[in-house]
Design an enzyme around this catalytic site. Structure first.
Site, short mmCIF file in Angstrom:
data_model
loop_
_atom_site.label_atom_id
_atom_site.label_comp_id
_atom_site.label_asym_id
_atom_site.label_seq_id
_atom_site.Cartn_x
_atom_site.Cartn_y
_atom_site.Cartn_z
N LYS A 147 12.32 18.71 -55.51
CA LYS A 147 12.53 20.12 -55.96
C LYS A 147 12.81 21.51 -54.80
O LYS A 147 13.89 21.99 -55.07
CB LYS A 147 11.74 20.73 -57.16
CG LYS A 147 11.50 19.74 -58.38
CD LYS A 147 10.31 19.64 -59.11
CE LYS A 147 10.21 18.53 -59.89
NZ LYS A 147 9.07 18.51 -60.75
N LYS B 248 0.73 21.77 -56.71
CA LYS B 248 0.43 20.51 -57.17
C LYS B 248 -0.97 20.41 -57.89
O LYS B 248 -1.71 21.39 -57.41
CB LYS B 248 0.84 19.46 -55.99
CG LYS B 248 0.20 19.83 -54.88
CD LYS B 248 0.39 18.89 -53.58
CE LYS B 248 1.79 18.92 -53.03
NZ LYS B 248 3.04 17.93 -53.38
N THR C 102 7.28 14.48 -56.32
CA THR C 102 8.55 14.91 -56.90
C THR C 102 8.96 16.63 -56.51
O THR C 102 10.04 16.99 -56.64
CB THR C 102 8.89 14.65 -58.36
OG1 THR C 102 7.59 15.04 -58.92
CG2 THR C 102 9.23 13.37 -58.54
C1 26W Z 1 -6.03 6.97 -66.21
C2 26W Z 1 -6.05 8.29 -65.53
C3 26W Z 1 -4.59 8.36 -64.66
C4 26W Z 1 -3.86 9.43 -65.00
C5 26W Z 1 -2.59 9.55 -64.37
C6 26W Z 1 -4.25 7.52 -63.70
C7 26W Z 1 -3.02 7.73 -63.32
C8 26W Z 1 -2.23 8.86 -63.45
C9 26W Z 1 -0.99 8.92 -62.94
C10 26W Z 1 -0.36 7.79 -62.44
C11 26W Z 1 -0.98 9.99 -61.75
C12 26W Z 1 0.33 10.52 -61.40
O1 26W Z 1 0.85 11.36 -61.89
N1 26W Z 1 1.07 9.82 -60.33
C13 26W Z 1 2.06 10.41 -59.55
O2 26W Z 1 3.33 9.88 -60.33
C14 26W Z 1 4.33 10.83 -59.71
C15 26W Z 1 5.73 10.05 -60.36
O3 26W Z 1 5.96 8.87 -60.17
C16 26W Z 1 4.50 10.53 -58.12
O4 26W Z 1 5.74 11.40 -57.74
C17 26W Z 1 3.05 11.04 -57.57
O5 26W Z 1 3.27 10.74 -56.32
C18 26W Z 1 2.20 10.33 -58.15
O6 26W Z 1 0.86 10.80 -57.73
#
Ligand code: 26W
Length: 803
Positions: free
Chosen positions: A648, A536, A644
């Site tokens: 898997k 991850k 997620t």
């Molecule tokens: C602006 C910077 C930024 C970039 C990406 C802020 C936030 C993010 C995402 C929200 C981060 C992310 O991928 N979160 C993940 O989302 C998944 C799908 O819902 C979850 O399974 C994860 O727990 C969560 O960390």
């Protein structure tokens, strides 16, 4: 689709000759791959047209899933599979002297995402097409995907990922569907004859948004939806600007869709990122409205035919952009336009980490997007005015869109949407009770949970063929679209024959991974050892460090007592750190340094190995996950919104070692405490610690001799490759309070690991746990997740009924 092997072979030869003027013997792998890709495209084309025709004729409501990221991975095999011609094509290629596996490797991963959020979007579009939900993706065609990770002396180095260098066989450029997106300049509002305010723009910069469409082929081949990714180009009429100025302007404009920001859960207020966000939002909404207008319906009915989903706050500018188009271009008044906007839009929150919350400085917004900023101000003003009738000033200040000189994107998304969802039960509850408590108070009916899912077709049927065949032989094939059928495996839980076969399949997959590891790293791993996997993104809250500290404790135990009774393990890591995230990169280095020490120490023999696989991504995940015995899901409780990969791994028969965080809680509820290994603080305990400020990490260092020894090893030279990072990490735990309770959870984690060790020694018991995990994983298919979004949020049709 219907296709005979002979037909396929003839089609392939004709395509190869038309496209490359080549025959099979003289062509190389790339030419063969491109030919096959083009051929698949032509097979899908008819159904793609039919699908669009059907949507138009039936006047069906359409969903548009707006996401900054789509982490698609490779598409060759999944497209063949979804068309129902995988076996035919494999056999046909073989007869012509080609190998499908080899052709697959030619495709470069479409890595247009960072991690969970981007991969979720990719799983969703697969499931929507499979269940005939009229749902399309809208995003950015980044020229460079997420960086390629390389280790140099154990440190992460980032290289550009030029995934388009051999072209992209799946996409079609549609210049005739391009739209203009406006940035900068001044805007004046003037009243027209009817008393309506009309904006007049001056000195704006126009960017041409060119769509590239990719067919999203549903399994069973009855629906082909569209993923539309936008590329930024010079507007056509500017092509006669003076040469030097032209080049400069061109590179400035093209930079908008040049590169994906490599930050996962870490917000940085960069101008280019704001440009990217508005770029794909504006282009997407303009094209949706253009399509809608062809239906000849009034704008006030938009919400009956269109739903737009905002994947995290990155596309939250959908709120003011839809308002702008409805008012400025379609002549609607504020109130009816607002009514339509809220009905059309819905929003998913993916994180409670405060550093991920986007908020843009008002002056940046005002300069880059003057008209959008005006609209945001008006949204904010009206919100404050409305709320003033019901709530005190503090409440308004805490929830309004503009405060402290910046635009709060989550507030904008919440106020402008009719639905707000979290991504696992626990996460949604934390949103309601903590993070978005005020909003839950104000708009209780908008909040709902939609636990994440994964497409089980990619993550089992395609990536674990031995297991797929075995399951088919036991329960038939319907589970491809009805994944809860996997539950029919549960009665086999005490069938020794079945359990042995499961063990054999795991062994095949472990061998396949071991071969890959050997080829890539030169390291030999013993496939009878426990394959214990944590793959991850690297982030402190995910606690790869906890895993490593425990590995070090095993190492010292073996050093002290070479006869110690430890079941052999291969600890496998994979994952990237954001380039600017120093601490996460230090942990990567520490793992690599420990790997160097342990893997080469004759004293540990085959008992312990650490393998850190470079450049983790979708294709590697497909190889690693089927080979895992243990799935490490060890984030600090409350921090991982869902996760997620946990789903898997479970689907592929790994046993989860977990904290009660995100969707791990729901996995526990399904398989029962006997079939998951839990440890650590609960979210409530974590909140309690925050509340009383009573956690003192030093106490754990002091009182636990094992931990003491392991931590000292970070700073006393026991791990030769470690430099300053050892001290930094040590200090983060001892001096700076151990923000993620690594030391607090260490002892419990070590006990849980001991339990893994003991359980694995009973192979039948272990395989029974694996079987129960597989049997219960169907619930986490994204098929059900998107069917719930369709029924409860978007209000659109699908061919499948839930329950
Ligand atoms: C602006 C910077 C930024 C970039 C990406 C802020 C936030 C993010 C995402 C929200 C981060 C992310 O991928 N979160 C993940 O989302 C998944 C799908 O819902 C979850 O399974 C994860 O727990 C969560 O960390």
């Amino acid at each position: 689709m219907e296709l005979t092997k002979e037909q396929f072979k003839a089609d392939f030869e004709r395509m190869l000759s038309d496209y490359f003027t080549m025959d099979v013997e003289k062509s190389d792998l790339t030419e063969q791959y491109v030919t096959l890709g083009k051929l698949i495209g032509s097979y899908a084309a008819k159904e793609w047209r039919n699908t669009n025709q059907r949507y138009l004729e039936k006047g069906e409501k359409q969903v548009y899933y707006f996401s900054m990221e789509f982490l698609l991975g490779r598409m060759l095999k999944s497209n063949l599979f979804n068309l129902g011609i995988l076996d035919t094509v494999r056999a046909g290629l073989k007869e012509m002297g080609m190998d499908l596996e080899a052709l697959e490797q030619v495709e470069l991963d479409a890595g247009l995402g960072n991690g969970g959020l981007g991969r979720l979007a990719a799983c969703f579009i697969d499931s929507m097409a499979t269940h005939a939900i009229p749902g399309h993706g809208n995003g950015i065609r980044f020229k460079y995907g997420l960086f390629r990770q390389k280790f140099v002396n154990g440190y992460q180095v980032e290289l550009p990922e030029n995934w388009l260098r051999n072209g992209n066989v799946w996409e079609t450029r549609r210049l005739n569907k391009a739209v203009n997106v406006r940035f900068y300049g001044n805007v004046r509002l003037e009243k027209d004859a009817s008393g309506h305010f009309v904006p007049h723009y001056e000195n704006e910069e126009i960017v041409l948004a060119v769509p590239y469409d990719t067919p999203v082929i549903g399994y069973g081949d009855n629906t082909v939806n569209t993923l539309r990714l936008w590329s930024a180009e010079m507007p056509l009429e500017d092509a006669n600007t003076e040469y030097h100025a032209f080049i400069q302007q061109q590179s400035r404009i093209e930079s908008i869709s040049e590169v994906l920001y490599p930050d996962d859960s870490n917000y940085e207020g960069r101008l280019l990122r704001l440009k990217q966000e508005y770029f794909f939002v504006s282009a997407g909404i303009q094209s949706i409205i253009r399509t809608y207008k062809k239906r000849g319906l009034p704008m006030s009915n938009l919400a009956e035919k269109v739903a737009i989903h905002i994947n995290d706050t990155h596309p939250a500018l959908c709120v003011p952009e839809l308002m702008r188009i409805l008012m400025d271009e379609e002549g609607m008044d504020w109130e009816p336009a607002w009514d339509v906007t809220v009905k059309v839009l819905s929003y998913t929150n993916h994180t409670i980490m405060s550093e991920a919350l986007e908020s843009w400085p008002t002056d940046m917004m005002a300069q880059l997007l003057p008209r959008i900023y005006q609209i945001i101000c008006e949204i904010d003003r009206r919100y404050a005015e409305d709320m003033a009738r019901l709530y005190d000033w503090d409440m308004i200040e805490r929830t309004r869109v503009i405060s402290g000189g910046s635009v709060k994107m989550a507030h904008l998304a919440i106020i402008g949407s009719h639905s707000i969802n979290g991504v696992a039960k626990l996460h949604t509850n934390i949103l309601k009770e903590k993070v978005l408590r005020d909003f839950y108070h104000i708009f209780p009916s908008r909040f709902n949970n939609k636990t994440n899912g994964i497409t089980h077709r990619r993550w089992l049927l395609l990536s674990n063929e031995p297991l797929r065949s075995f399951i088919d032989s036991k329960i038939g094939k319907e589970w491809a679209t009805k994944p809860t059928d996997l539950k029919m495996l549960e009665p086999f839980r005490r069938d020794e024959n079945v359990l042995r076969q499961l063990a054999e399949i795991k062994q095949i997959n472990k061998q396949r991974l071991a071969d890959y590891i050997r080829k890539r790293t030169g390291l030999a791993v013993w496939t009878d050892a426990i394959f214990d996997v944590q793959v991850k993104r690297f982030h402190a809250y995910k606690r790869q460090l906890l895993n490593l500290l425990h590995i070090l404790s095993l190492y010292f135990k073996l050093k002290d007592d070479p006869g110690a009774d430890i079941y052999p393990r291969v600890f496998i890591f994979g994952g990237k750190a954001a380039p600017s995230y120093t601490y996460a990169k230090e942990i990567i280095k520490l793992i690599n340094a420990a790997a160097d020490l342990i893997n080469h120490d004759p004293a540990v023999r085959d008992m312990l190995k650490i393998v850190f696989i470079e450049n983790y991504g979708v294709s590697l995940a497909e190889r690693i996950i089927p080979a895992a015995d243990v799935s490490e899901q060890i984030s600090l409780a409350s921090k991982e919104a869902s996760g997620t990969s946990n789903m898997k791994f479970m689907l592929n028969g790994a046993v989860t070692l977990a904290t009660l965080d995100g969707a791990n809680v729901e996995i526990r509820d399904l398989v029962g405490e006997d079939n998951i290994i839990l440890f650590g603080l609960t979210d409530q305990e974590v909140f309690q610690y925050y509340h009383d400020r009573s956690y003192h990490s030093y106490d754990y260092y002091k009182k636990n001799p094992v931990l003491h020894r392991v931590l000292d090893a970070l700073i006393d030279g026991s791990i030769p490759g470690v430099q300053a990072e050892g001290r930094d990490i040590f200090d983060s735990l001892i001096k700076y309070g151990d923000e993620f309770f690594v030391l607090r959870d260490f002892e419990d984690y070590a006990l849980a690991q001991k339990k893994v060790d003991m359980l694995y020694r009973d192979p039948l018991k272990w395989q029974e746990m694996a079987l129960i995990n597989i049997a219960n994983a169907g619930v986490f298919s994204s098929d059900y997740t998107v069917l719930r979004y369709a029924a409860e949020i978007w209000n659109v049709n699908s061919k499948t009924r839930l329950f």
